[in-house]
Design a protein around this motif. Sequence first.
Motif, PDB file in Angstrom:
ATOM      1  N   THR A  92       0.544  -1.383   0.118  1.00  0.00           N
ATOM      2  CA  THR A  92       0.310  -0.213  -0.032  1.00  0.00           C
ATOM      3  C   THR A  92       1.017   1.492   0.152  1.00  0.00           C
ATOM      4  OG1 THR A  92      -0.222   0.142   2.519  1.00  0.00           O
ATOM      5  CG2 THR A  92      -2.067  -1.410   0.772  1.00  0.00           C
ATOM      6  N   LEU A  93      -0.265   2.749  -0.625  1.00  0.00           N
ATOM      7  CA  LEU A  93       0.903   3.609  -0.451  1.00  0.00           C
ATOM      8  C   LEU A  93       1.173   3.690   1.534  1.00  0.00           C
ATOM      9  CD1 LEU A  93       1.127   5.432  -2.370  1.00  0.00           C
ATOM     10  CD2 LEU A  93       0.195   6.603  -2.387  1.00  0.00           C
ATOM     11  N   GLN A  94       0.514   3.655   2.276  1.00  0.00           N
ATOM     12  CA  GLN A  94       0.426   3.147   3.054  1.00  0.00           C
ATOM     13  C   GLN A  94       2.026   2.901   4.231  1.00  0.00           C
ATOM     14  OE1 GLN A  94      -2.203   2.513   6.524  1.00  0.00           O
ATOM     15  NE2 GLN A  94      -1.767   3.537   7.788  1.00  0.00           N
ATOM     16  N   GLU A  95       1.993   2.101   3.281  1.00  0.00           N
ATOM     17  CA  GLU A  95       3.737   1.454   3.821  1.00  0.00           C
ATOM     18  C   GLU A  95       4.466   1.458   3.330  1.00  0.00           C
ATOM     19  OE1 GLU A  95       2.692  -3.081   4.161  1.00  0.00           O
ATOM     20  OE2 GLU A  95       1.405  -2.605   2.247  1.00  0.00           O
ATOM     21  N   ILE A  96       4.647   2.243   1.906  1.00  0.00           N
ATOM     22  CA  ILE A  96       5.896   3.115   1.558  1.00  0.00           C
ATOM     23  C   ILE A  96       5.566   4.366   2.220  1.00  0.00           C
ATOM     24  CG2 ILE A  96       5.856   4.631  -0.963  1.00  0.00           C
ATOM     25  CD1 ILE A  96       4.854   1.432  -2.412  1.00  0.00           C
ATOM     26  N   ALA A  97       4.800   5.269   2.746  1.00  0.00           N
ATOM     27  CA  ALA A  97       4.969   6.230   3.676  1.00  0.00           C
ATOM     28  C   ALA A  97       5.441   5.853   4.964  1.00  0.00           C
ATOM     29  CB  ALA A  97       3.857   6.890   3.017  1.00  0.00           C
ATOM     30  N   GLU A  98       5.499   4.791   5.181  1.00  0.00           N
ATOM     31  CA  GLU A  98       5.715   4.198   6.180  1.00  0.00           C
ATOM     32  C   GLU A  98       7.531   4.547   6.219  1.00  0.00           C
ATOM     33  OE1 GLU A  98       3.076   1.466   8.315  1.00  0.00           O
ATOM     34  OE2 GLU A  98       1.750   3.312   8.368  1.00  0.00           O
ATOM     35  N   ARG A  99       7.782   3.360   4.906  1.00  0.00           N
ATOM     36  CA  ARG A  99       8.750   3.241   4.923  1.00  0.00           C
ATOM     37  C   ARG A  99      10.261   4.683   4.617  1.00  0.00           C
ATOM     38  NH1 ARG A  99      12.100  -1.383   4.630  1.00  0.00           N
ATOM     39  NH2 ARG A  99      10.524  -2.993   4.419  1.00  0.00           N
ATOM     40  N   PHE A 100       9.272   5.426   3.505  1.00  0.00           N
ATOM     41  CA  PHE A 100       9.991   6.967   3.620  1.00  0.00           C
ATOM     42  C   PHE A 100       9.757   7.872   4.817  1.00  0.00           C
ATOM     43  CE2 PHE A 100       9.682   4.807  -0.971  1.00  0.00           C
ATOM     44  CZ  PHE A 100      11.376   5.365  -0.921  1.00  0.00           C
ATOM     45  N   GLU A 101       9.404   7.136   5.575  1.00  0.00           N
ATOM     46  CA  GLU A 101       8.520   8.507   6.979  1.00  0.00           C
ATOM     47  C   GLU A 101       9.958   9.249   7.034  1.00  0.00           C
ATOM     48  OE1 GLU A 101       7.393   8.420  11.447  1.00  0.00           O
ATOM     49  OE2 GLU A 101       7.684   6.709  10.624  1.00  0.00           O
ATOM     50  N   GLY A 102       9.647  10.829   7.232  1.00  0.00           N
ATOM     51  CA  GLY A 102      10.603  12.222   6.837  1.00  0.00           C
ATOM     52  C   GLY A 102      11.558  11.819   6.117  1.00  0.00           C
ATOM     53  N   LYS A 103      12.413  11.438   5.149  1.00  0.00           N
ATOM     54  CA  LYS A 103      13.025  10.987   4.549  1.00  0.00           C
ATOM     55  C   LYS A 103      12.330  11.326   3.292  1.00  0.00           C
ATOM     56  CE  LYS A 103      15.038   7.520   7.027  1.00  0.00           C
ATOM     57  NZ  LYS A 103      14.654   7.115   7.876  1.00  0.00           N
ATOM     58  N   LEU A 104      11.561  11.522   2.364  1.00  0.00           N
ATOM     59  CA  LEU A 104      11.013  12.488   0.856  1.00  0.00           C
ATOM     60  C   LEU A 104      11.532  13.558   0.818  1.00  0.00           C
ATOM     61  CD1 LEU A 104       9.315  10.124  -0.276  1.00  0.00           C
ATOM     62  CD2 LEU A 104      10.877   9.936  -0.490  1.00  0.00           C
ATOM     63  N   THR A 105      12.332  14.710   2.149  1.00  0.00           N
ATOM     64  CA  THR A 105      11.856  16.074   2.154  1.00  0.00           C
ATOM     65  C   THR A 105      12.725  16.800   0.755  1.00  0.00           C
ATOM     66  OG1 THR A 105      12.152  15.891   4.641  1.00  0.00           O
ATOM     67  CG2 THR A 105      12.936  18.318   2.990  1.00  0.00           C
ATOM     68  N   ASP A 106      11.285  17.522  -0.228  1.00  0.00           N
ATOM     69  CA  ASP A 106      12.264  17.985  -0.912  1.00  0.00           C
ATOM     70  C   ASP A 106      12.456  17.485  -2.385  1.00  0.00           C
ATOM     71  OD1 ASP A 106      12.340  21.178   0.008  1.00  0.00           O
ATOM     72  OD2 ASP A 106      14.009  20.651   0.545  1.00  0.00           O
ATOM     73  N   LYS A 107      11.291  15.925  -2.607  1.00  0.00           N
ATOM     74  CA  LYS A 107      11.714  15.479  -3.438  1.00  0.00           C
ATOM     75  C   LYS A 107      10.266  14.790  -3.736  1.00  0.00           C
ATOM     76  CE  LYS A 107      15.474  12.434  -1.187  1.00  0.00           C
ATOM     77  NZ  LYS A 107      16.458  13.179  -1.559  1.00  0.00           N
ATOM     78  N   ILE A 108      10.498  14.569  -4.961  1.00  0.00           N
ATOM     79  CA  ILE A 108       8.934  14.082  -6.062  1.00  0.00           C
ATOM     80  C   ILE A 108       9.205  12.614  -5.698  1.00  0.00           C
ATOM     81  CG2 ILE A 108       7.355  14.399  -8.241  1.00  0.00           C
ATOM     82  CD1 ILE A 108       8.400  17.507  -8.237  1.00  0.00           C
ATOM     83  N   LEU A 109       7.577  12.340  -5.542  1.00  0.00           N
ATOM     84  CA  LEU A 109       7.860  10.515  -5.881  1.00  0.00           C
ATOM     85  C   LEU A 109       6.392  10.802  -7.343  1.00  0.00           C
ATOM     86  CD1 LEU A 109       8.216   7.469  -5.761  1.00  0.00           C
ATOM     87  CD2 LEU A 109       6.165   7.220  -3.650  1.00  0.00           C
ATOM     88  N   HIS A 110       7.091  10.066  -8.020  1.00  0.00           N
ATOM     89  CA  HIS A 110       6.435  10.133  -9.603  1.00  0.00           C
ATOM     90  C   HIS A 110       6.110   8.738  -9.993  1.00  0.00           C
ATOM     91  CE1 HIS A 110       4.374  10.787 -12.913  1.00  0.00           C
ATOM     92  NE2 HIS A 110       4.810  10.506 -13.803  1.00  0.00           N
ATOM     93  N   PHE A 111       4.654   8.047 -10.011  1.00  0.00           N
ATOM     94  CA  PHE A 111       4.401   6.303 -10.394  1.00  0.00           C
ATOM     95  C   PHE A 111       4.466   6.760 -12.106  1.00  0.00           C
ATOM     96  CE2 PHE A 111       3.773   6.342  -5.610  1.00  0.00           C
ATOM     97  CZ  PHE A 111       3.820   5.362  -5.879  1.00  0.00           C
ATOM     98  N   SER A 112       4.803   5.814 -12.939  1.00  0.00           N
ATOM     99  CA  SER A 112       4.615   5.504 -13.924  1.00  0.00           C
ATOM    100  C   SER A 112       3.026   5.961 -14.393  1.00  0.00           C
ATOM    101  CB  SER A 112       4.925   5.004 -15.002  1.00  0.00           C
ATOM    102  OG  SER A 112       4.385   2.917 -14.245  1.00  0.00           O
ATOM    103  N   ASP A 129       2.458  14.061   4.276  1.00  0.00           N
ATOM    104  CA  ASP A 129       2.633  14.888   5.531  1.00  0.00           C
ATOM    105  C   ASP A 129       3.817  13.420   6.420  1.00  0.00           C
ATOM    106  OD1 ASP A 129       1.360  16.826   5.859  1.00  0.00           O
ATOM    107  OD2 ASP A 129      -0.389  15.370   6.832  1.00  0.00           O
ATOM    108  N   VAL A 130       3.155  12.485   6.368  1.00  0.00           N
ATOM    109  CA  VAL A 130       4.826  11.276   6.965  1.00  0.00           C
ATOM    110  C   VAL A 130       6.335  10.994   5.715  1.00  0.00           C
ATOM    111  CG1 VAL A 130       4.525   9.511   7.034  1.00  0.00           C
ATOM    112  CG2 VAL A 130       2.691  10.197   7.581  1.00  0.00           C
ATOM    113  N   THR A 131       5.876  11.275   4.679  1.00  0.00           N
ATOM    114  CA  THR A 131       7.049  11.756   4.031  1.00  0.00           C
ATOM    115  C   THR A 131       7.994  12.590   4.284  1.00  0.00           C
ATOM    116  OG1 THR A 131       6.393  11.490   2.086  1.00  0.00           O
ATOM    117  CG2 THR A 131       6.411   9.487   2.636  1.00  0.00           C
ATOM    118  N   GLY A 132       7.249  13.989   4.662  1.00  0.00           N
ATOM    119  CA  GLY A 132       7.369  15.120   4.251  1.00  0.00           C
ATOM    120  C   GLY A 132       7.435  15.281   2.348  1.00  0.00           C
ATOM    121  N   ALA A 133       7.189  14.609   1.455  1.00  0.00           N
ATOM    122  CA  ALA A 133       7.729  14.707   0.177  1.00  0.00           C
ATOM    123  C   ALA A 133       6.767  16.062  -0.531  1.00  0.00           C
ATOM    124  CB  ALA A 133       6.588  13.829  -0.416  1.00  0.00           C
TER     125      ALA A 133
END
Length: 188
Positions: A92-112, A129-133
Amino acid sequence: MYLPNEKSKLFCLESLPDITLESSSKTIPYLEQLAIKYGLTNVYKSCECIDTFESSLDVLLYEDRNFQDYELLYFVFKGADDYISLDRYTYTLQEIAERFEGKLTDKILHFSNQKALNLDEEESQYFLDVTGAKALSGYTNIHGISSTPLDMNFFGLYDSDMDIRELVETLFEKNYKACTELGFHLYY
């Protein structure tokens, strides 16, 4: 108009049926063109099951010395709404968010568009909010048309100094038909 930022870096993670056959990737030639045409440095990794997916994320987060430099993360996976599918397993996207918790500051996650990204405001806000993306983007339509050429245009237009709304506006100005057919959407 902004010129592409030569210092931008992209990390691509793609799901393939067999990672020993990276030649089966349709993404790699586009990434090569992205580097040549826009000077966008990119790193490619493939995975074939949930174990190699999680291992790839662990290496990215904890061993890749360049992780902080990646401004764009590009995921090429099958799935829908708020999950990706790997070898009959959903992540799930929630699981992905938790794995990246606080680590995506100033990043964009893009899905094909192999995965439809249909999120409500609460789901998208949770991820951000969780990732900081900076943003989460993808497509609402997966109907046989590959998003890869539009993905490459999106990445080619990207500049870390550019306002995210201006980036999307420019993408739509240059690729209106593809953006609307594929249902490009950016959550920020």
